[in-house]
Design a protein around this motif. Structure first.
Motif, PDB file in Angstrom:
ATOM      1  N   SER A  77       0.852  -1.192   0.000  1.00 29.26           N
ATOM      2  CA  SER A  77       0.000   0.000   0.000  1.00 29.26           C
ATOM      3  C   SER A  77       0.886   1.239   0.000  1.00 29.26           C
ATOM      4  O   SER A  77       1.836   1.333   0.776  1.00 29.26           O
ATOM      5  CB  SER A  77      -0.891  -0.010   1.240  1.00 29.26           C
ATOM      6  OG  SER A  77      -1.635   1.183   1.302  1.00 29.26           O
ATOM      7  N   GLN A  78       0.568   2.198  -0.887  1.00 30.27           N
ATOM      8  CA  GLN A  78       1.421   3.385  -1.010  1.00 30.27           C
ATOM      9  C   GLN A  78       0.570   4.614  -1.326  1.00 30.27           C
ATOM     10  O   GLN A  78       0.317   4.936  -2.482  1.00 30.27           O
ATOM     11  CB  GLN A  78       2.464   3.166  -2.097  1.00 30.27           C
ATOM     12  CG  GLN A  78       3.373   4.343  -2.267  1.00 30.27           C
ATOM     13  CD  GLN A  78       4.808   3.937  -2.423  1.00 30.27           C
ATOM     14  OE1 GLN A  78       5.123   2.824  -2.781  1.00 30.27           O
ATOM     15  NE2 GLN A  78       5.684   4.873  -2.161  1.00 30.27           N
ATOM     16  N   PHE A  79       0.137   5.306  -0.269  1.00 30.92           N
ATOM     17  CA  PHE A  79      -0.710   6.486  -0.446  1.00 30.92           C
ATOM     18  C   PHE A  79      -0.009   7.590  -1.216  1.00 30.92           C
ATOM     19  O   PHE A  79      -0.647   8.430  -1.842  1.00 30.92           O
ATOM     20  CB  PHE A  79      -1.225   7.000   0.909  1.00 30.92           C
ATOM     21  CG  PHE A  79      -0.207   7.731   1.725  1.00 30.92           C
ATOM     22  CD1 PHE A  79      -0.109   9.111   1.651  1.00 30.92           C
ATOM     23  CD2 PHE A  79       0.657   7.042   2.573  1.00 30.92           C
ATOM     24  CE1 PHE A  79       0.827   9.798   2.407  1.00 30.92           C
ATOM     25  CE2 PHE A  79       1.586   7.715   3.336  1.00 30.92           C
ATOM     26  CZ  PHE A  79       1.681   9.096   3.257  1.00 30.92           C
ATOM     27  N   THR A  80       1.324   7.624  -1.218  1.00 29.41           N
ATOM     28  CA  THR A  80       2.054   8.709  -1.882  1.00 29.41           C
ATOM     29  C   THR A  80       1.884   8.689  -3.399  1.00 29.41           C
ATOM     30  O   THR A  80       2.235   9.664  -4.064  1.00 29.41           O
ATOM     31  CB  THR A  80       3.551   8.668  -1.533  1.00 29.41           C
ATOM     32  OG1 THR A  80       4.107   7.424  -1.951  1.00 29.41           O
ATOM     33  CG2 THR A  80       3.764   8.852  -0.033  1.00 29.41           C
ATOM     34  N   LEU A  81       1.306   7.635  -3.957  1.00 21.90           N
ATOM     35  CA  LEU A  81       1.039   7.616  -5.403  1.00 21.90           C
ATOM     36  C   LEU A  81      -0.004   8.654  -5.797  1.00 21.90           C
ATOM     37  O   LEU A  81      -0.138   8.979  -6.968  1.00 21.90           O
ATOM     38  CB  LEU A  81       0.587   6.222  -5.855  1.00 21.90           C
ATOM     39  CG  LEU A  81       1.646   5.132  -5.807  1.00 21.90           C
ATOM     40  CD1 LEU A  81       1.060   3.799  -6.240  1.00 21.90           C
ATOM     41  CD2 LEU A  81       2.841   5.492  -6.665  1.00 21.90           C
ATOM     42  N   HIS A  82      -0.742   9.179  -4.816  1.00 21.05           N
ATOM     43  CA  HIS A  82      -1.734  10.219  -5.100  1.00 21.05           C
ATOM     44  C   HIS A  82      -1.255  11.598  -4.652  1.00 21.05           C
ATOM     45  O   HIS A  82      -2.063  12.481  -4.351  1.00 21.05           O
ATOM     46  CB  HIS A  82      -3.080   9.857  -4.470  1.00 21.05           C
ATOM     47  CG  HIS A  82      -3.746   8.739  -5.188  1.00 21.05           C
ATOM     48  ND1 HIS A  82      -4.292   8.880  -6.442  1.00 21.05           N
ATOM     49  CD2 HIS A  82      -3.907   7.437  -4.857  1.00 21.05           C
ATOM     50  CE1 HIS A  82      -4.780   7.723  -6.836  1.00 21.05           C
ATOM     51  NE2 HIS A  82      -4.550   6.828  -5.897  1.00 21.05           N
ATOM     52  N   ALA A  83       0.050  11.792  -4.640  1.00 20.86           N
ATOM     53  CA  ALA A  83       0.617  13.090  -4.269  1.00 20.86           C
ATOM     54  C   ALA A  83       0.256  14.148  -5.310  1.00 20.86           C
ATOM     55  O   ALA A  83       0.310  13.900  -6.509  1.00 20.86           O
ATOM     56  CB  ALA A  83       2.132  12.987  -4.152  1.00 20.86           C
ATOM     57  N   GLU A  84      -0.115  15.314  -4.831  1.00 20.73           N
ATOM     58  CA  GLU A  84      -0.329  16.484  -5.688  1.00 20.73           C
ATOM     59  C   GLU A  84       0.928  17.336  -5.582  1.00 20.73           C
ATOM     60  O   GLU A  84       1.329  17.717  -4.479  1.00 20.73           O
ATOM     61  CB  GLU A  84      -1.555  17.281  -5.218  1.00 20.73           C
ATOM     62  CG  GLU A  84      -2.863  16.566  -5.391  1.00 20.73           C
ATOM     63  CD  GLU A  84      -3.315  16.487  -6.839  1.00 20.73           C
ATOM     64  OE1 GLU A  84      -2.949  17.371  -7.637  1.00 20.73           O
ATOM     65  OE2 GLU A  84      -4.032  15.530  -7.170  1.00 20.73           O
ATOM     66  N   THR A  85       1.551  17.642  -6.739  1.00 19.89           N
ATOM     67  CA  THR A  85       2.823  18.359  -6.724  1.00 19.89           C
ATOM     68  C   THR A  85       2.796  19.642  -7.539  1.00 19.89           C
ATOM     69  O   THR A  85       3.841  20.213  -7.817  1.00 19.89           O
ATOM     70  CB  THR A  85       3.940  17.435  -7.264  1.00 19.89           C
ATOM     71  OG1 THR A  85       3.585  17.023  -8.590  1.00 19.89           O
ATOM     72  CG2 THR A  85       4.127  16.220  -6.376  1.00 19.89           C
ATOM     73  N   LYS A  86       1.606  20.120  -7.909  1.00 26.88           N
ATOM     74  CA  LYS A  86       1.513  21.315  -8.755  1.00 26.88           C
ATOM     75  C   LYS A  86       1.966  22.579  -8.047  1.00 26.88           C
ATOM     76  O   LYS A  86       2.576  23.444  -8.647  1.00 26.88           O
ATOM     77  CB  LYS A  86       0.080  21.481  -9.262  1.00 26.88           C
ATOM     78  CG  LYS A  86      -0.315  20.424 -10.260  1.00 26.88           C
ATOM     79  CD  LYS A  86      -1.724  20.617 -10.746  1.00 26.88           C
ATOM     80  CE  LYS A  86      -2.094  19.479 -11.677  1.00 26.88           C
ATOM     81  NZ  LYS A  86      -3.484  19.506 -12.053  1.00 26.88           N
ATOM     82  N   LYS A  87       1.653  22.696  -6.768  1.00 26.37           N
ATOM     83  CA  LYS A  87       1.983  23.913  -6.027  1.00 26.37           C
ATOM     84  C   LYS A  87       3.118  23.643  -5.060  1.00 26.37           C
ATOM     85  O   LYS A  87       3.096  22.667  -4.325  1.00 26.37           O
ATOM     86  CB  LYS A  87       0.771  24.404  -5.227  1.00 26.37           C
ATOM     87  CG  LYS A  87      -0.369  24.893  -6.062  1.00 26.37           C
ATOM     88  CD  LYS A  87      -1.458  25.426  -5.160  1.00 26.37           C
ATOM     89  CE  LYS A  87      -2.660  25.870  -5.956  1.00 26.37           C
ATOM     90  NZ  LYS A  87      -3.749  26.329  -5.081  1.00 26.37           N
ATOM     91  N   GLY A  88       4.085  24.529  -5.054  1.00 28.81           N
ATOM     92  CA  GLY A  88       5.157  24.454  -4.082  1.00 28.81           C
ATOM     93  C   GLY A  88       6.023  23.213  -4.219  1.00 28.81           C
ATOM     94  O   GLY A  88       6.019  22.532  -5.241  1.00 28.81           O
ATOM     95  N   ASN A  89       6.772  22.944  -3.167  1.00 24.56           N
ATOM     96  CA  ASN A  89       7.714  21.827  -3.171  1.00 24.56           C
ATOM     97  C   ASN A  89       7.340  20.715  -2.206  1.00 24.56           C
ATOM     98  O   ASN A  89       7.998  19.681  -2.180  1.00 24.56           O
ATOM     99  CB  ASN A  89       9.121  22.337  -2.830  1.00 24.56           C
ATOM    100  CG  ASN A  89       9.628  23.276  -3.900  1.00 24.56           C
ATOM    101  OD1 ASN A  89       9.484  23.003  -5.080  1.00 24.56           O
ATOM    102  ND2 ASN A  89      10.191  24.395  -3.482  1.00 24.56           N
ATOM    103  N   ARG A  90       6.304  20.931  -1.410  1.00 28.03           N
ATOM    104  CA  ARG A  90       5.866  19.906  -0.468  1.00 28.03           C
ATOM    105  C   ARG A  90       4.607  19.259  -1.022  1.00 28.03           C
ATOM    106  O   ARG A  90       3.594  19.926  -1.215  1.00 28.03           O
ATOM    107  CB  ARG A  90       5.577  20.532   0.890  1.00 28.03           C
ATOM    108  CG  ARG A  90       5.191  19.509   1.922  1.00 28.03           C
ATOM    109  CD  ARG A  90       5.192  20.137   3.324  1.00 28.03           C
ATOM    110  NE  ARG A  90       4.887  19.113   4.293  1.00 28.03           N
ATOM    111  CZ  ARG A  90       3.754  19.063   4.968  1.00 28.03           C
ATOM    112  NH1 ARG A  90       2.827  19.995   4.806  1.00 28.03           N
ATOM    113  NH2 ARG A  90       3.551  18.099   5.829  1.00 28.03           N
TER     114      ARG A  90
END
Length: 148
Positions: A77-90
């Motif tokens: 299981s890897q929730f980070t696959l749904h990371a939003e990276t459009k804004k900023g660096n975090r």
């Protein structure tokens, strides 16, 4: 639901220094559950992954599926696959499903593979896991149940 599928000759996952799941030939699947995912997404991805023909057949062509090569799945299981990276660096993970939805869908995904006679090993949901693999090829495929 997103999956990163890596064809492996071996893979394992450790929690607190102990191996909790390991396979030989097969797929390491990193699975991210989205907050809008349903059992329909589970069924779609499990079927696609079980039938994915990326192993060599007797003629050396990528034409064989997991069952054809007696392969297994190491499901993480890897929730980070749904990371939003459009804004900023975090990255923002707001689109990832909360555990009350993600755990049952992750477990249903694993069971759907088992129901197709695919052996499945897993990590531990929410744990700090250390994954090791030998990517065979390398072959890495990304699937998203919303992009059918």
């Amino acid at each position: 639901m997103r999956a990163v599928i890596q064809r492996v000759s071996q893979a394992s996952v450790k929690v607190d220094g102990q191996i909790v799941g390991q396979i030989q030939k097969g797929f390491m699947v990193l699975l991210g559950v989205h907050q809008e995912d349903t059992l329909e997404d589970v069924a779609y991805l499990a079927k696609k992954i079980a039938k994915l023909r990326v192993f060599e057949d007797e003629n050396g062509k990528m034409n064989a599926a997991l069952a054809d090569v007696k392969g297994s799945v190491l499901s993480i299981s890897q929730f980070t696959l749904h990371a939003e990276t459009k804004k900023g660096n975090r990255p923002s993970f707001i689109q990832a499903a909360r555990p009350e939805l993600a755990i049952p869908l992750y477990e249903a995904f694993n069971q759907a593979l088992i129901d197709q006679a695919i052996p499945v090993q897993t990590g531990i949901f929410g744990a700090d896991m250390k994954c090791e693999l030998v990517n065979d090829g390398p072959v890495t495929i990304i699937m998203d149940s919303k992009q059918r």
